[in-house]
Design a protein around this motif. Sequence first.
Motif, PDB file in Angstrom:
ATOM      1  N   ARG A  28       0.818  -1.405   0.303  1.00  0.00           N
ATOM      2  CA  ARG A  28      -0.164   0.097   0.136  1.00  0.00           C
ATOM      3  C   ARG A  28       0.983   1.217  -0.016  1.00  0.00           C
ATOM      4  NH1 ARG A  28      -4.807  -0.348   0.216  1.00  0.00           N
ATOM      5  NH2 ARG A  28      -5.382   1.797   0.897  1.00  0.00           N
ATOM      6  N   GLN A  29       2.012   1.327  -0.621  1.00  0.00           N
ATOM      7  CA  GLN A  29       2.705   2.446  -1.010  1.00  0.00           C
ATOM      8  C   GLN A  29       3.104   2.632  -2.561  1.00  0.00           C
ATOM      9  OE1 GLN A  29       6.530   1.560   1.631  1.00  0.00           O
ATOM     10  NE2 GLN A  29       5.484   3.210   3.049  1.00  0.00           N
ATOM     11  N   VAL A  30       3.598   3.892  -2.923  1.00  0.00           N
ATOM     12  CA  VAL A  30       4.082   4.000  -4.234  1.00  0.00           C
ATOM     13  C   VAL A  30       5.321   4.697  -3.932  1.00  0.00           C
ATOM     14  CG1 VAL A  30       1.599   4.382  -4.992  1.00  0.00           C
ATOM     15  CG2 VAL A  30       2.875   6.175  -4.334  1.00  0.00           C
ATOM     16  N   ARG A  31       6.003   4.275  -5.032  1.00  0.00           N
ATOM     17  CA  ARG A  31       7.391   5.487  -5.161  1.00  0.00           C
ATOM     18  C   ARG A  31       7.088   6.255  -6.234  1.00  0.00           C
ATOM     19  NH1 ARG A  31      12.237   1.876  -6.484  1.00  0.00           N
ATOM     20  NH2 ARG A  31      11.824   2.322  -8.631  1.00  0.00           N
ATOM     21  N   ILE A  32       7.328   7.813  -5.954  1.00  0.00           N
ATOM     22  CA  ILE A  32       7.304   8.640  -7.023  1.00  0.00           C
ATOM     23  C   ILE A  32       8.554   9.067  -7.405  1.00  0.00           C
ATOM     24  CG2 ILE A  32       6.249  10.979  -7.221  1.00  0.00           C
ATOM     25  CD1 ILE A  32       4.318  10.400  -5.044  1.00  0.00           C
ATOM     26  N   LYS A  33       8.749   9.224  -8.831  1.00  0.00           N
ATOM     27  CA  LYS A  33       9.957  10.021  -9.401  1.00  0.00           C
ATOM     28  C   LYS A  33       9.652  11.535  -9.124  1.00  0.00           C
ATOM     29  CE  LYS A  33      12.760  10.481 -13.468  1.00  0.00           C
ATOM     30  NZ  LYS A  33      14.010  10.420 -12.796  1.00  0.00           N
ATOM     31  N   VAL A  34      10.392  12.106  -8.347  1.00  0.00           N
ATOM     32  CA  VAL A  34       9.984  13.630  -8.097  1.00  0.00           C
ATOM     33  C   VAL A  34      10.492  14.427  -9.205  1.00  0.00           C
ATOM     34  CG1 VAL A  34      10.617  15.520  -6.357  1.00  0.00           C
ATOM     35  CG2 VAL A  34      10.573  13.192  -5.598  1.00  0.00           C
ATOM     36  N   ALA A  35       9.328  15.226  -9.678  1.00  0.00           N
ATOM     37  CA  ALA A  35       9.567  16.396 -10.472  1.00  0.00           C
ATOM     38  C   ALA A  35       9.769  17.757 -10.075  1.00  0.00           C
ATOM     39  CB  ALA A  35       8.348  16.366 -11.508  1.00  0.00           C
ATOM     40  N   ALA A  36       9.222  17.797  -8.803  1.00  0.00           N
ATOM     41  CA  ALA A  36       9.340  19.157  -8.105  1.00  0.00           C
ATOM     42  C   ALA A  36       8.878  18.914  -6.391  1.00  0.00           C
ATOM     43  CB  ALA A  36       8.495  20.298  -8.663  1.00  0.00           C
ATOM     44  N   ALA A  37       9.506  19.618  -5.543  1.00  0.00           N
ATOM     45  CA  ALA A  37       9.134  19.742  -4.172  1.00  0.00           C
ATOM     46  C   ALA A  37       9.220  21.073  -3.682  1.00  0.00           C
ATOM     47  CB  ALA A  37       9.859  18.478  -3.440  1.00  0.00           C
ATOM     48  N   ALA A  38       8.134  21.338  -2.954  1.00  0.00           N
ATOM     49  CA  ALA A  38       8.343  22.772  -2.084  1.00  0.00           C
ATOM     50  C   ALA A  38       9.004  22.718  -0.974  1.00  0.00           C
ATOM     51  CB  ALA A  38       6.656  23.110  -2.022  1.00  0.00           C
ATOM     52  N   LEU A  39       9.735  23.862  -0.623  1.00  0.00           N
ATOM     53  CA  LEU A  39      10.366  24.254   0.740  1.00  0.00           C
ATOM     54  C   LEU A  39       9.513  24.911   1.640  1.00  0.00           C
ATOM     55  CD1 LEU A  39      12.983  24.118   2.215  1.00  0.00           C
ATOM     56  CD2 LEU A  39      13.710  26.114   0.866  1.00  0.00           C
ATOM     57  N   ASN A  40       9.252  24.323   2.866  1.00  0.00           N
ATOM     58  CA  ASN A  40       8.515  24.986   3.593  1.00  0.00           C
ATOM     59  C   ASN A  40       9.213  25.371   5.039  1.00  0.00           C
ATOM     60  OD1 ASN A  40       5.227  24.761   2.639  1.00  0.00           O
ATOM     61  ND2 ASN A  40       6.344  22.956   1.984  1.00  0.00           N
ATOM     62  N   PRO A  41       8.547  26.522   5.731  1.00  0.00           N
ATOM     63  CA  PRO A  41       8.934  26.832   7.144  1.00  0.00           C
ATOM     64  C   PRO A  41       9.354  25.468   8.014  1.00  0.00           C
ATOM     65  CG  PRO A  41       7.581  28.657   6.512  1.00  0.00           C
ATOM     66  CD  PRO A  41       7.204  27.222   5.611  1.00  0.00           C
ATOM     67  N   VAL A  42       8.616  24.646   7.945  1.00  0.00           N
ATOM     68  CA  VAL A  42       8.807  23.315   8.660  1.00  0.00           C
ATOM     69  C   VAL A  42      10.352  22.622   8.220  1.00  0.00           C
ATOM     70  CG1 VAL A  42       7.726  21.596   7.070  1.00  0.00           C
ATOM     71  CG2 VAL A  42       7.779  21.164   9.368  1.00  0.00           C
ATOM     72  N   ASP A  43      10.554  22.949   7.227  1.00  0.00           N
ATOM     73  CA  ASP A  43      11.837  22.290   6.781  1.00  0.00           C
ATOM     74  C   ASP A  43      12.917  23.015   7.499  1.00  0.00           C
ATOM     75  OD1 ASP A  43      11.011  20.428   4.713  1.00  0.00           O
ATOM     76  OD2 ASP A  43      10.473  22.047   3.633  1.00  0.00           O
ATOM     77  N   ALA A  44      12.795  24.396   7.510  1.00  0.00           N
ATOM     78  CA  ALA A  44      13.794  25.091   8.439  1.00  0.00           C
ATOM     79  C   ALA A  44      13.751  24.664   9.586  1.00  0.00           C
ATOM     80  CB  ALA A  44      13.468  26.560   8.358  1.00  0.00           C
ATOM     81  N   GLY A  45      12.631  24.263  10.275  1.00  0.00           N
ATOM     82  CA  GLY A  45      12.601  23.725  11.778  1.00  0.00           C
ATOM     83  C   GLY A  45      13.412  22.356  11.772  1.00  0.00           C
ATOM     84  N   VAL A  46      12.957  21.646  10.905  1.00  0.00           N
ATOM     85  CA  VAL A  46      13.893  20.254  10.747  1.00  0.00           C
ATOM     86  C   VAL A  46      15.355  20.513  10.841  1.00  0.00           C
ATOM     87  CG1 VAL A  46      14.405  18.163   9.346  1.00  0.00           C
ATOM     88  CG2 VAL A  46      12.217  18.840   9.692  1.00  0.00           C
ATOM     89  N   ARG A  47      15.788  21.492  10.023  1.00  0.00           N
ATOM     90  CA  ARG A  47      17.207  21.671   9.953  1.00  0.00           C
ATOM     91  C   ARG A  47      17.673  22.394  11.106  1.00  0.00           C
ATOM     92  NH1 ARG A  47      16.903  26.527   7.096  1.00  0.00           N
ATOM     93  NH2 ARG A  47      17.647  27.593   9.068  1.00  0.00           N
ATOM     94  N   SER A  48      17.094  23.082  11.942  1.00  0.00           N
ATOM     95  CA  SER A  48      17.470  23.708  13.275  1.00  0.00           C
ATOM     96  C   SER A  48      17.398  22.846  14.551  1.00  0.00           C
ATOM     97  CB  SER A  48      16.850  25.016  13.248  1.00  0.00           C
ATOM     98  OG  SER A  48      15.540  24.912  13.323  1.00  0.00           O
ATOM     99  N   GLY A  49      16.720  21.681  14.376  1.00  0.00           N
ATOM    100  CA  GLY A  49      16.555  20.767  15.339  1.00  0.00           C
ATOM    101  C   GLY A  49      15.193  20.957  16.185  1.00  0.00           C
ATOM    102  N   VAL A  50      14.231  21.785  15.567  1.00  0.00           N
ATOM    103  CA  VAL A  50      13.121  22.134  16.401  1.00  0.00           C
ATOM    104  C   VAL A  50      12.239  20.771  16.627  1.00  0.00           C
ATOM    105  CG1 VAL A  50      10.796  23.181  16.236  1.00  0.00           C
ATOM    106  CG2 VAL A  50      12.652  24.284  15.486  1.00  0.00           C
ATOM    107  N   PHE A  51      12.306  19.976  15.795  1.00  0.00           N
ATOM    108  CA  PHE A  51      11.687  18.701  15.969  1.00  0.00           C
ATOM    109  C   PHE A  51      12.484  17.462  16.500  1.00  0.00           C
ATOM    110  CE2 PHE A  51       9.892  21.360  12.430  1.00  0.00           C
ATOM    111  CZ  PHE A  51       8.572  21.279  12.998  1.00  0.00           C
ATOM    112  N   GLY A  52      13.584  17.823  17.047  1.00  0.00           N
ATOM    113  CA  GLY A  52      14.404  16.603  17.438  1.00  0.00           C
ATOM    114  C   GLY A  52      15.212  15.855  16.460  1.00  0.00           C
ATOM    115  N   GLY A  53      15.673  14.687  17.040  1.00  0.00           N
ATOM    116  CA  GLY A  53      16.422  13.694  15.920  1.00  0.00           C
ATOM    117  C   GLY A  53      17.810  13.982  15.830  1.00  0.00           C
TER     118      GLY A  53
END
Length: 294
Positions: A28-53
């Motif tokens: 019940r999954q698909v693999r997508i060949k990415v043509a485009a992907a948006a950059l969002n503020p949540v990505d900046a949070g991931v980069r800076s460690g807001v969400f842990g990991g």
Amino acid sequence: MRAAVVTTFGGPEAVEVVETEVPEPGARQVRIKVAAAALNPVDAGVRSGVFGGAGERLGFGWDVAGTVDAIGEGSAWSVGDEVVALHHGPVKPLGTHAEYVVVDTDAVAKAPEGVDAVHAATLPLNALAAVQALEFLELTPDQSLLVTGAAGALGGYAIQLAAHRGLSVTALAREKDEELVRSLGAAHFTAGDGGGFDAVLDAAVIGEAALARVRDGGAYMGVIPNAAPASVRGVRVGEVGVLADGARLAELVRLVEEGVLTLRVAETYALDEAAKAHARLAEGGVRGRIVLVP
């Protein structure tokens, strides 16, 4: 394949583009060949460690537009389908800022007709967040809504969706953005004070200042988990926890095709320029979404 990741939290310079294995879809999954992907503020949070990991390799990206190129057992999609999808979750080893991504089949919708992949990639996260926030607010056409951060991607979708439902929308934005937010369907504009609204959708994340504009017993909706102000004066307070929902995404695609929703691209960057894209996002003042293209 190439993918944008972070292994040590920091600023835009912490973003790396690495070679990694192409992911394989499970049941019940698909693999997508990415043509485009948006950059969002949540990505900046991931980069800076807001969400842990800390200590892990974390991937970026929630939105994707592309082509199904492999399917798992029980998938409702076929190889070659042009799709959009939401890859949910801030803490994951690979996101949509990659050449390929695997997502659940129920998170996928047919891509909008007549729209290029770069524009289509701006739809899933922000439009789903806007519609899910409006559902929480439970407003009727005779009620008023204030949208903060109205010129941004989420705010813009919220204005258009609310206006489409017959709500009286007031946009809070910079004075230079008045023409833009009115073109999106805002009946009223404010750059300053004023209150008494039945509800506020706080896309600008101004918290208590936005809550103060809600009438007694009204509703406030934040857009960042665990960041909403405490309830006062009987105001119902919530936060949108965006859910992957292919059926709802398909409805949003239909609204794009009908001209109800406007897809706004601010700038595009090659995947190899992911760090530059993060730096541009950090500068602020982005109208629409920055999009990465592998």
